[in-house]
Design a protein around this motif. Structure first.
Motif, PDB file in Angstrom:
ATOM      1  N   ALA A  73      -3.017  18.278   0.313  1.00  0.00           N
ATOM      2  CA  ALA A  73      -3.774  18.979   1.358  1.00  0.00           C
ATOM      3  C   ALA A  73      -5.210  18.469   1.425  1.00  0.00           C
ATOM      4  N   SER A  74      -5.812  18.225   0.271  1.00  0.00           N
ATOM      5  CA  SER A  74      -7.194  17.752   0.273  1.00  0.00           C
ATOM      6  C   SER A  74      -7.288  16.338   0.826  1.00  0.00           C
ATOM      7  N   ILE A  75      -6.293  15.512   0.530  1.00  0.00           N
ATOM      8  CA  ILE A  75      -6.269  14.160   1.095  1.00  0.00           C
ATOM      9  C   ILE A  75      -6.159  14.226   2.615  1.00  0.00           C
ATOM     10  N   GLY A  76      -5.214  15.027   3.104  1.00  0.00           N
ATOM     11  CA  GLY A  76      -5.026  15.135   4.545  1.00  0.00           C
ATOM     12  C   GLY A  76      -6.241  15.686   5.266  1.00  0.00           C
ATOM     13  N   ALA A  77      -6.834  16.733   4.710  1.00  0.00           N
ATOM     14  CA  ALA A  77      -7.983  17.362   5.370  1.00  0.00           C
ATOM     15  C   ALA A  77      -9.196  16.437   5.390  1.00  0.00           C
ATOM     16  N   ASN A  78      -9.484  15.798   4.275  1.00  0.00           N
ATOM     17  CA  ASN A  78     -10.656  14.912   4.223  1.00  0.00           C
ATOM     18  C   ASN A  78     -10.464  13.683   5.105  1.00  0.00           C
ATOM     19  N   TRP A 124      -6.590  -4.355  -1.252  1.00  0.00           N
ATOM     20  CA  TRP A 124      -5.186  -4.065  -0.979  1.00  0.00           C
ATOM     21  C   TRP A 124      -4.539  -5.116  -0.081  1.00  0.00           C
ATOM     22  N   GLN A 125      -5.368  -5.806   0.704  1.00  0.00           N
ATOM     23  CA  GLN A 125      -4.828  -6.820   1.593  1.00  0.00           C
ATOM     24  C   GLN A 125      -5.017  -8.226   1.045  1.00  0.00           C
ATOM     25  N   ALA A 126      -5.664  -8.350  -0.108  1.00  0.00           N
ATOM     26  CA  ALA A 126      -5.944  -9.664  -0.679  1.00  0.00           C
ATOM     27  C   ALA A 126      -4.715 -10.192  -1.414  1.00  0.00           C
ATOM     28  N   HIS A 127      -4.775 -11.468  -1.762  1.00  0.00           N
ATOM     29  CA  HIS A 127      -3.683 -12.104  -2.488  1.00  0.00           C
ATOM     30  C   HIS A 127      -4.266 -12.785  -3.729  1.00  0.00           C
ATOM     31  N   LEU A 153      -4.185   6.935   6.899  1.00  0.00           N
ATOM     32  CA  LEU A 153      -3.900   8.028   5.977  1.00  0.00           C
ATOM     33  C   LEU A 153      -3.301   7.497   4.670  1.00  0.00           C
ATOM     34  N   THR A 154      -2.451   6.496   4.758  1.00  0.00           N
ATOM     35  CA  THR A 154      -1.860   5.913   3.545  1.00  0.00           C
ATOM     36  C   THR A 154      -2.924   5.225   2.707  1.00  0.00           C
ATOM     37  N   ASP A 155      -3.819   4.486   3.371  1.00  0.00           N
ATOM     38  CA  ASP A 155      -4.936   3.860   2.653  1.00  0.00           C
ATOM     39  C   ASP A 155      -5.754   4.915   1.911  1.00  0.00           C
ATOM     40  N   TYR A 156      -6.047   5.992   2.606  1.00  0.00           N
ATOM     41  CA  TYR A 156      -6.909   7.018   2.016  1.00  0.00           C
ATOM     42  C   TYR A 156      -6.208   7.705   0.841  1.00  0.00           C
ATOM     43  N   ALA A 157      -4.924   7.959   0.986  1.00  0.00           N
ATOM     44  CA  ALA A 157      -4.171   8.568  -0.116  1.00  0.00           C
ATOM     45  C   ALA A 157      -4.207   7.675  -1.351  1.00  0.00           C
ATOM     46  N   LEU A 158      -4.090   6.370  -1.149  1.00  0.00           N
ATOM     47  CA  LEU A 158      -4.151   5.447  -2.287  1.00  0.00           C
ATOM     48  C   LEU A 158      -5.550   5.398  -2.872  1.00  0.00           C
ATOM     49  N   TYR A 159      -6.559   5.409  -2.021  1.00  0.00           N
ATOM     50  CA  TYR A 159      -7.952   5.418  -2.498  1.00  0.00           C
ATOM     51  C   TYR A 159      -8.221   6.620  -3.407  1.00  0.00           C
ATOM     52  N   VAL A 160      -7.730   7.778  -3.035  1.00  0.00           N
ATOM     53  CA  VAL A 160      -7.995   8.991  -3.814  1.00  0.00           C
ATOM     54  C   VAL A 160      -7.097   9.078  -5.040  1.00  0.00           C
ATOM     55  N   ALA A 161      -5.824   8.733  -4.879  1.00  0.00           N
ATOM     56  CA  ALA A 161      -4.825   9.053  -5.914  1.00  0.00           C
ATOM     57  C   ALA A 161      -4.339   7.843  -6.705  1.00  0.00           C
ATOM     58  N   PHE A 162      -4.934   6.665  -6.546  1.00  0.00           N
ATOM     59  CA  PHE A 162      -4.496   5.456  -7.249  1.00  0.00           C
ATOM     60  C   PHE A 162      -4.272   5.773  -8.720  1.00  0.00           C
ATOM     61  N   PHE A 163      -3.046   5.649  -9.193  1.00  0.00           N
ATOM     62  CA  PHE A 163      -2.664   6.279 -10.465  1.00  0.00           C
ATOM     63  C   PHE A 163      -3.386   5.765 -11.705  1.00  0.00           C
ATOM     64  N   PRO A 164      -3.838   4.508 -11.783  1.00  0.00           N
ATOM     65  CA  PRO A 164      -4.574   4.147 -12.995  1.00  0.00           C
ATOM     66  C   PRO A 164      -5.872   4.938 -13.194  1.00  0.00           C
ATOM     67  N   VAL A 219       0.826  -1.211   0.000  1.00  0.00           N
ATOM     68  CA  VAL A 219       0.000   0.000   0.000  1.00  0.00           C
ATOM     69  C   VAL A 219       0.861   1.262   0.000  1.00  0.00           C
ATOM     70  N   PRO A 220       1.879   1.382   0.868  1.00  0.00           N
ATOM     71  CA  PRO A 220       2.729   2.580   0.782  1.00  0.00           C
ATOM     72  C   PRO A 220       3.406   2.736  -0.574  1.00  0.00           C
ATOM     73  N   LEU A 221       3.828   1.624  -1.191  1.00  0.00           N
ATOM     74  CA  LEU A 221       4.467   1.710  -2.503  1.00  0.00           C
ATOM     75  C   LEU A 221       3.496   2.230  -3.547  1.00  0.00           C
ATOM     76  N   LEU A 222       2.286   1.658  -3.587  1.00  0.00           N
ATOM     77  CA  LEU A 222       1.303   2.101  -4.570  1.00  0.00           C
ATOM     78  C   LEU A 222       0.904   3.559  -4.335  1.00  0.00           C
ATOM     79  N   ALA A 223       0.787   3.958  -3.063  1.00  0.00           N
ATOM     80  CA  ALA A 223       0.465   5.353  -2.766  1.00  0.00           C
ATOM     81  C   ALA A 223       1.581   6.269  -3.246  1.00  0.00           C
ATOM     82  N   GLY A 224       2.834   5.891  -2.978  1.00  0.00           N
ATOM     83  CA  GLY A 224       3.952   6.711  -3.433  1.00  0.00           C
ATOM     84  C   GLY A 224       4.042   6.789  -4.942  1.00  0.00           C
ATOM     85  N   LEU A 225       3.854   5.662  -5.625  1.00  0.00           N
ATOM     86  CA  LEU A 225       3.853   5.662  -7.083  1.00  0.00           C
ATOM     87  C   LEU A 225       2.735   6.539  -7.633  1.00  0.00           C
ATOM     88  N   SER A 226       1.579   6.497  -6.994  1.00  0.00           N
ATOM     89  CA  SER A 226       0.437   7.280  -7.464  1.00  0.00           C
ATOM     90  C   SER A 226       0.698   8.777  -7.331  1.00  0.00           C
TER      91      SER A 226
END
Length: 454
Positions: free
Chosen positions: A56-61, A172-175, A144-155, A32-39
């Motif tokens: 800022a919008s991710i953090g505030a929401n 994100w936790q599945a295999h 917060l990392t989950d939420y950042a990925l939810y909003v900004a997932f790059f695809p 999850v942190p990797l995908l968030a950072g890539l996004s």
């Protein structure tokens, strides 16, 4: 950095997929942190100036969501929703409303020319969906990392599809079966690239000169090419992007929701909106139409809710009266559909398809036109009243015939990923070969996506 740019195809995409595969194999907890950072890196590559606003919008929401989960105070969510919509209005609609005020008063009122942050309409809707669902008790808690990925997932951060936290966060936790998903995803990505580069960009090259000269008048055949060509161009451009987004997500082990289901096969206007930009249709239904009253408070309220929802949906697409007109036209059409059904009337499927297709295609004219004068000129050209001499594009009809055949009878994304049974290696080899060919056919495949502007 659109998906069809060489920078993405040869650098960012392979790097992201390689890092993700390595992470899953060696350190799944870092996924999850990797995908968030890539996004976030992908978004910054598009436009680094807008990254602070996104962060800022991710953090505030997220903070408001957490505060609500611990306190239960709905006022916090209401204030955050107002701020989200206020920021969207500031960047996207300030100039539009300033122009309306100036036109009405003649006071010389103007607004500063602000740069529209990339994807602001889509990530604002993601914030709204999460906060509203949280209040309804249907959104899961997120870090917060989950939420950042939810909003900004790059695809999907630039042009959707829109998703809900409850449908994506558990993945994100599945295999999942990585090899199978990667092969299917690569095939779907390549198919989307073909739709975008061969058909979307090919049609654009043929009709863009017609639209550029439409204000001076078009001959009937040229007007027909401009209208029909844009209908297919928009579909293959946007659905091609969506197929690429869904394919990329599959290669990362994430299943995004279907966004197109052969919309030009629709036999009613209601059926069309169940097939076109499906995730936006669901968003408008759940977060506008139903709160406006939906069908629960009588016919008049339902018709008003349909008109208001679709008019606002049109305005969401662009800050212009032509978009408002397009949305209102669809709201009126949906209202007439309700009245038609209440009267117990029905059309045979073929007649319903003809009427729906004709309405949708003609309604795209103000959506594409820069102003009402151009839209009127195109309509006049269709009726032979334009007085124009602009010649038709000589190579248009063969490409349009191919586009029409695929739009009306071709496979959907679901067909490619679920019904078409190819082995993993064969699917991967097919997709790689197709992608290599597309780089040649598409002249490096670097045309912008239409929906990136929204």
């Amino acid at each position: 950095m659109p998906f069809n740019a060489l920078t993405f195809l040869l650098l960012f995409g392979p790097l992201a997929l390689g890092l993700h595969a390595l992470c899953v194999a060696r350190r799944p907890v870092w996924r999850v942190p990797l995908l968030a950072g890539l996004s976030l890196a992908y978004y910054a590559w598009w436009d680094w100036r807008a990254l602070p606003l996104l962060l800022a919008s991710i953090g505030a929401n997220w903070w408001v969501g957490e505060a609500y989960r611990h306190s239960g105070r709905g006022t916090l969510i209401a204030l955050m929703l107002a701020l989200d919509l206020g920021l969207l209005g500031l960047f996207k609609y300030l100039g539009f409303f300033a122009g309306l005020i100036d036109a009405a008063t003649g006071a010389g009122f103007s607004a500063p020319d602000l740069v529209l942050p990339l994807g602001i309409s889509f990530f604002t809707f993601q914030h709204i969906a999460y906060l509203v669902d949280l209040r309804r008790g249907t959104a899961p808690p997120m870090t917060l990392t989950d939420y950042a990925l939810y909003v900004a997932f790059f695809p999907r951060v630039i042009a959707g599809p829109l998703v809900r936290a409850a449908e994506i966060q558990p993945q994100w936790q599945a295999h999942p079966p990585w090899a199978d998903l990667a092969a299917r995803g690569l095939l779907l990505f390549a198919a989307g690239l073909a739709k975008k580069v061969v058909l979307g960009d090919g049609l654009a090259a043929a009709i863009d000169p017609l639209w550029a000269g439409a204000g001076a008048g078009l001959a009937p055949e040229a007007a027909a090419q401009a209208v029909l060509g844009y209908a297919f161009q928009l579909y293959f451009d946007f659905s091609g992007y969506t197929d690429m987004a869904l394919g990329l997500a599959l290669m990362l082990g994430i299943r995004l929701p279907e966004n197109f289901r052969a919309p030009y096969r629709a036999v009613s206007i209601q059926d069309f909106w169940r097939r076109w930009h499906i995730t936006l249709s669901v968003f408008l239904r759940d977060y506008l139409y139903i709160p406006f009253g939906g069908s629960r408070h009588g016919l008049a309220r339902q018709l008003g809710a349909l008109l208001a929802t679709m008019t606002l949906g049109g305005l969401w697409h662009g800050a212009g009266l032509t978009f408002v007109a397009w949305g209102a036209a669809h709201g009126i059409a949906l209202g007439l559909h309700v009245l038609w059904r209440r009267a117990g009337l029905a059309l045979p499927p073929l007649a319903g398809w003809v009427a729906t297709f004709a309405f949708v295609v003609l309604a795209w004219v103000p959506f594409r036109a820069p102003d009402f004068a151009t839209a009127l000129a195109v309509y006049r050209g269709l009726l032979g009243l334009g007085g124009g001499t602009a010649g038709a594009a000589p190579d248009f009809w063969p490409l349009a015939a191919l586009a029409g055949a695929l739009a009306l009878a071709g496979p959907t994304a679901h067909d490619l990923t679920a019904r078409l049974r190819l082995s993993g290696p064969l699917a991967a080899a097919t997709a790689l070969l197709l992608a290599a060919l597309l780089l040649q056919v598409g002249n490096d495949a670097n045309q912008a996506f239409i929906y990136a502007q929204f």
